[in-house]
Structures are given as C-alpha cells and as structure tokens.
Design a protein around this motif. Sequence first.
Motif, PDB file in Angstrom:
ATOM      1  N   SER A   1       0.810  -1.258  -0.140  1.00  0.00           N
ATOM      2  CA  SER A   1      -0.027   0.024   0.090  1.00  0.00           C
ATOM      3  C   SER A   1       0.972   1.114   0.039  1.00  0.00           C
ATOM      4  CB  SER A   1      -1.060   0.016   1.379  1.00  0.00           C
ATOM      5  OG  SER A   1      -0.030  -0.021   2.516  1.00  0.00           O
ATOM      6  N   ILE A   2       1.967   1.107   0.290  1.00  0.00           N
ATOM      7  CA  ILE A   2       3.145   2.399   0.580  1.00  0.00           C
ATOM      8  C   ILE A   2       4.422   2.044  -0.093  1.00  0.00           C
ATOM      9  CG2 ILE A   2       4.286   3.561   2.172  1.00  0.00           C
ATOM     10  CD1 ILE A   2       1.828   3.451   4.187  1.00  0.00           C
ATOM     11  N   TRP A   3       5.129   3.028  -0.720  1.00  0.00           N
ATOM     12  CA  TRP A   3       6.238   2.715  -1.235  1.00  0.00           C
ATOM     13  C   TRP A   3       7.300   2.734  -0.404  1.00  0.00           C
ATOM     14  CZ3 TRP A   3       8.701   6.996  -4.932  1.00  0.00           C
ATOM     15  CH2 TRP A   3      10.197   6.623  -5.504  1.00  0.00           C
ATOM     16  N   GLU A   4       7.924   1.537  -0.127  1.00  0.00           N
ATOM     17  CA  GLU A   4       8.745   1.117   0.854  1.00  0.00           C
ATOM     18  C   GLU A   4      10.330   1.545   0.475  1.00  0.00           C
ATOM     19  OE1 GLU A   4       8.529  -2.540   2.872  1.00  0.00           O
ATOM     20  OE2 GLU A   4       6.324  -2.205   3.386  1.00  0.00           O
ATOM     21  N   ARG A   5      11.309   2.146   1.351  1.00  0.00           N
ATOM     22  CA  ARG A   5      12.472   2.433   0.873  1.00  0.00           C
ATOM     23  C   ARG A   5      13.422   1.233   0.428  1.00  0.00           C
ATOM     24  NH1 ARG A   5      14.823   5.750   5.621  1.00  0.00           N
ATOM     25  NH2 ARG A   5      16.714   5.433   4.540  1.00  0.00           N
ATOM     26  N   ASP A   6      12.988   0.008   0.790  1.00  0.00           N
ATOM     27  CA  ASP A   6      13.901  -1.069   0.355  1.00  0.00           C
ATOM     28  C   ASP A   6      13.082  -1.903  -0.755  1.00  0.00           C
ATOM     29  OD1 ASP A   6      11.887  -2.200   1.754  1.00  0.00           O
ATOM     30  OD2 ASP A   6      13.288  -3.328   3.087  1.00  0.00           O
ATOM     31  N   GLU A   7      12.101  -1.374  -1.375  1.00  0.00           N
ATOM     32  CA  GLU A   7      11.406  -1.978  -2.446  1.00  0.00           C
ATOM     33  C   GLU A   7      11.712  -1.703  -3.908  1.00  0.00           C
ATOM     34  OE1 GLU A   7       6.928  -2.616  -3.279  1.00  0.00           O
ATOM     35  OE2 GLU A   7       7.526  -1.303  -1.932  1.00  0.00           O
ATOM     36  N   ALA A   8      11.661  -2.523  -4.681  1.00  0.00           N
ATOM     37  CA  ALA A   8      12.072  -2.018  -6.038  1.00  0.00           C
ATOM     38  C   ALA A   8      10.462  -1.789  -6.670  1.00  0.00           C
ATOM     39  CB  ALA A   8      12.685  -3.289  -6.902  1.00  0.00           C
ATOM     40  N   VAL A   9      10.360  -0.580  -7.384  1.00  0.00           N
ATOM     41  CA  VAL A   9       9.183  -0.220  -7.785  1.00  0.00           C
ATOM     42  C   VAL A   9       9.000  -0.008  -9.363  1.00  0.00           C
ATOM     43  CG1 VAL A   9       8.506   0.723  -5.610  1.00  0.00           C
ATOM     44  CG2 VAL A   9       9.427   2.105  -7.289  1.00  0.00           C
ATOM     45  N   ARG A  10       8.197   0.241  -9.993  1.00  0.00           N
ATOM     46  CA  ARG A  10       7.953   0.771 -11.379  1.00  0.00           C
ATOM     47  C   ARG A  10       7.354   1.983 -11.521  1.00  0.00           C
ATOM     48  NH1 ARG A  10       6.536  -5.007 -12.945  1.00  0.00           N
ATOM     49  NH2 ARG A  10       8.332  -5.844 -13.955  1.00  0.00           N
ATOM     50  N   PHE A  11       7.974   2.898 -12.373  1.00  0.00           N
ATOM     51  CA  PHE A  11       7.084   4.085 -12.590  1.00  0.00           C
ATOM     52  C   PHE A  11       6.450   4.082 -13.945  1.00  0.00           C
ATOM     53  CE2 PHE A  11      10.986   5.264  -9.907  1.00  0.00           C
ATOM     54  CZ  PHE A  11      10.356   5.709  -8.747  1.00  0.00           C
ATOM     55  N   LYS A  12       5.235   4.317 -13.994  1.00  0.00           N
ATOM     56  CA  LYS A  12       4.573   4.122 -15.328  1.00  0.00           C
ATOM     57  C   LYS A  12       3.988   5.593 -15.577  1.00  0.00           C
ATOM     58  CE  LYS A  12       0.942   1.685 -17.704  1.00  0.00           C
ATOM     59  NZ  LYS A  12      -0.123   0.511 -17.503  1.00  0.00           N
ATOM     60  N   HIS A  13       4.257   6.032 -16.781  1.00  0.00           N
ATOM     61  CA  HIS A  13       4.059   7.398 -17.185  1.00  0.00           C
ATOM     62  C   HIS A  13       2.400   7.642 -17.675  1.00  0.00           C
ATOM     63  CE1 HIS A  13       4.067  10.863 -20.037  1.00  0.00           C
ATOM     64  NE2 HIS A  13       4.516  11.303 -19.099  1.00  0.00           N
ATOM     65  N   VAL A  14       1.839   8.430 -16.876  1.00  0.00           N
ATOM     66  CA  VAL A  14       0.357   8.478 -16.655  1.00  0.00           C
ATOM     67  C   VAL A  14      -0.238   8.950 -18.168  1.00  0.00           C
ATOM     68  CG1 VAL A  14      -1.648  10.135 -16.090  1.00  0.00           C
ATOM     69  CG2 VAL A  14       0.106   9.202 -14.286  1.00  0.00           C
ATOM     70  N   GLY A  15       0.466   9.706 -18.883  1.00  0.00           N
ATOM     71  CA  GLY A  15       0.393  10.292 -20.184  1.00  0.00           C
ATOM     72  C   GLY A  15       0.227   9.386 -21.607  1.00  0.00           C
ATOM     73  N   THR A  16       1.497   8.364 -21.220  1.00  0.00           N
ATOM     74  CA  THR A  16       1.615   7.311 -22.421  1.00  0.00           C
ATOM     75  C   THR A  16       1.782   6.038 -22.134  1.00  0.00           C
ATOM     76  OG1 THR A  16       3.953   7.850 -22.059  1.00  0.00           O
ATOM     77  CG2 THR A  16       3.202   9.334 -23.541  1.00  0.00           C
ATOM     78  N   ASP A  17       1.392   5.812 -20.602  1.00  0.00           N
ATOM     79  CA  ASP A  17       1.294   4.343 -20.436  1.00  0.00           C
ATOM     80  C   ASP A  17       2.933   3.689 -20.399  1.00  0.00           C
ATOM     81  OD1 ASP A  17      -1.172   4.241 -19.317  1.00  0.00           O
ATOM     82  OD2 ASP A  17      -1.933   3.597 -21.433  1.00  0.00           O
ATOM     83  N   ALA A  18       3.958   4.420 -20.649  1.00  0.00           N
ATOM     84  CA  ALA A  18       5.167   3.923 -20.823  1.00  0.00           C
ATOM     85  C   ALA A  18       5.901   3.701 -19.363  1.00  0.00           C
ATOM     86  CB  ALA A  18       6.139   4.514 -21.654  1.00  0.00           C
ATOM     87  N   PHE A  19       6.721   2.830 -19.234  1.00  0.00           N
ATOM     88  CA  PHE A  19       7.618   2.450 -17.942  1.00  0.00           C
ATOM     89  C   PHE A  19       8.848   3.182 -18.428  1.00  0.00           C
ATOM     90  CE2 PHE A  19       4.464  -0.982 -17.980  1.00  0.00           C
ATOM     91  CZ  PHE A  19       4.010  -0.743 -16.700  1.00  0.00           C
ATOM     92  N   LEU A  20       9.175   3.740 -17.188  1.00  0.00           N
ATOM     93  CA  LEU A  20      10.919   4.255 -16.963  1.00  0.00           C
ATOM     94  C   LEU A  20      11.682   3.058 -17.006  1.00  0.00           C
ATOM     95  CD1 LEU A  20      12.160   6.937 -16.456  1.00  0.00           C
ATOM     96  CD2 LEU A  20      12.285   6.427 -14.449  1.00  0.00           C
TER      97      LEU A  20
END
Length: 278
Positions: free
Chosen positions: A208-227
């Motif tokens: 539910s929360i972005w934890e500091r030791d967790e690997a996450v993805r960033f998905k672009h809201v406008g184009t649905d592309a992942f960083l």
Amino acid sequence: MCVTSHVLQPITEQRVLSFTSVLRDLSSSDWFTSALRFESACLRALHPLALGNVHIDTNMGLIHALRGFIKSFLVVLLWSKCQGRESEFNYVTCGSLVKLLNTRHNVRLHSHDVKYGSGSGQQSVTGVESADDANSYWRIRGKPNRTCQRGVPIQCGQAIRITHMTTGRNLHTHHFSSPLSNNQEVSAFGENGEGDDLDVWRVQCDGSIWERDEAVRFKHVGTDAFLTVTGEQYGHPIRGQREVHGMGTANQNNYWKAMEGVFIQPSQEPLRHNHEEF
C-alpha cells in the motif's frame, strides 16, 4: 550517507552581506523555510550581475553554479536535520530527495544541463554508475495543482512528479524516439519545477506504501510507458552513461529502488491542505 556539494569560488563580501541576515535564520525552529529564503536571497544578490556591462555568459554561468551549490547546501542541511533518525522511517515520502537505482543495470537516474541532439532537444536524462554524483538527486513531489503533504508516505498507485534537484526540471516523456534504442524519449522538462501534464508518473509497488527497500516501477500517466534502462551506452560528451527511455511493457529493466537521499519524516502538526510542498 554522503552528500556531495559543488565547489564555488568565493563571492564578494558586499554580496555576502546582502543575505547574512537570512543565514542567521537557519538556526531557528522553522529551518526549512529559512533555507529556502537563503536560496532566494543568494540569487537576488547575484541577479544584478546578469544585467550589468559585463559578459552575460560568464555571469549566467556563475548564477547556475551558485544555484547548484545552494541546492547541494540544502541537501546537507536536510541531512544534518535528519541524521540519526533516518533508520526509524522506512517509507519514501513526499518532499524526499532520493537517488533512484535501476536494479537490473545498476545505474542511478541522472540528468545534467546537456540537451539531446535529436528528438525533442530537451535536457537529457541518463543512467550513471557513480553513486556519489550530486546530479543524481531527485525530489518527490505531488502532481500539478495537487500538492502532497511534505513527509507523508507515497502510496502505491499515487501519481507524482520527480524533479531534478540541480536544474529544477521534471522527469518527462513524450512521443519522440530515444536516440539509441528508438524507444520513447525520456527528458527533463520545465522551469523551477513547473512543466506540464506529461511530467506525471504513477508509482507501481506491491503493498500500500512505497517502501524504501522495495523495487518499484514508474508508469507514465500520459503515455503508459514504463521508465526503463536496457543498457545502451552514449558516446561523447556523456560517454559511458546509459540511455533511459520509456517502454510499453513491464519487465525486469524497469524496476527502480530508492537509494541514497534525505527522507522527510511526517510532521507532528495536523495535515493542512494549504501546506506548502517542498
């Protein structure tokens, strides 16, 4: 944790005196506001240089150098306030300054005042192996017209902006081709933290929360592309740095983890909707 500051030649005593009163405020309880006032006063003190009968390019370079120094100074100030308490808080929060590591290729998200020679011509965004480059600090912020409370943990699924500390431009993507892989170009865009709707990314994480030791993805809201980083390397003038681009598929190349940084802790004061965001 180590914060690297820029080196700047001393400026004149006269200009130092124009903001020494602000420096005195740094010992006050409202240290954060005082620090921002310090930055503003420094830049006002140098502003006349850009308008005098002197070489404009030299003065603008000095102003940009001073801006970088001040921002690095603010990182040190934040770190000194948070030192010793960092381990007590395990979430990435609004207002935090972080370095983001691509876990597949072991490079940190990076930018600098170097423009792309193709595509949009905007400020380039790359990945670097060095862990101590001050140009790899990014500020976590709320999306436009909806600021997030400083120190509040970032929720999984929350829309955020990721702002480059040194240049004040936002992580951005759009339908231009990236220079090396021909995927979607990722750039840094805007001025003083304000760009457009294509600066917004959604944090994808498991809980539910972005934890500091967790690997996450960033998905672009406008184009649905992942960083994403897939390993392509640039030549001169940024030799060895990796291309960062947007990719439409979720895979192991678009996982990121918060590494070094200053993690703002929640305020003890009640939440206020009009609280100014960091």
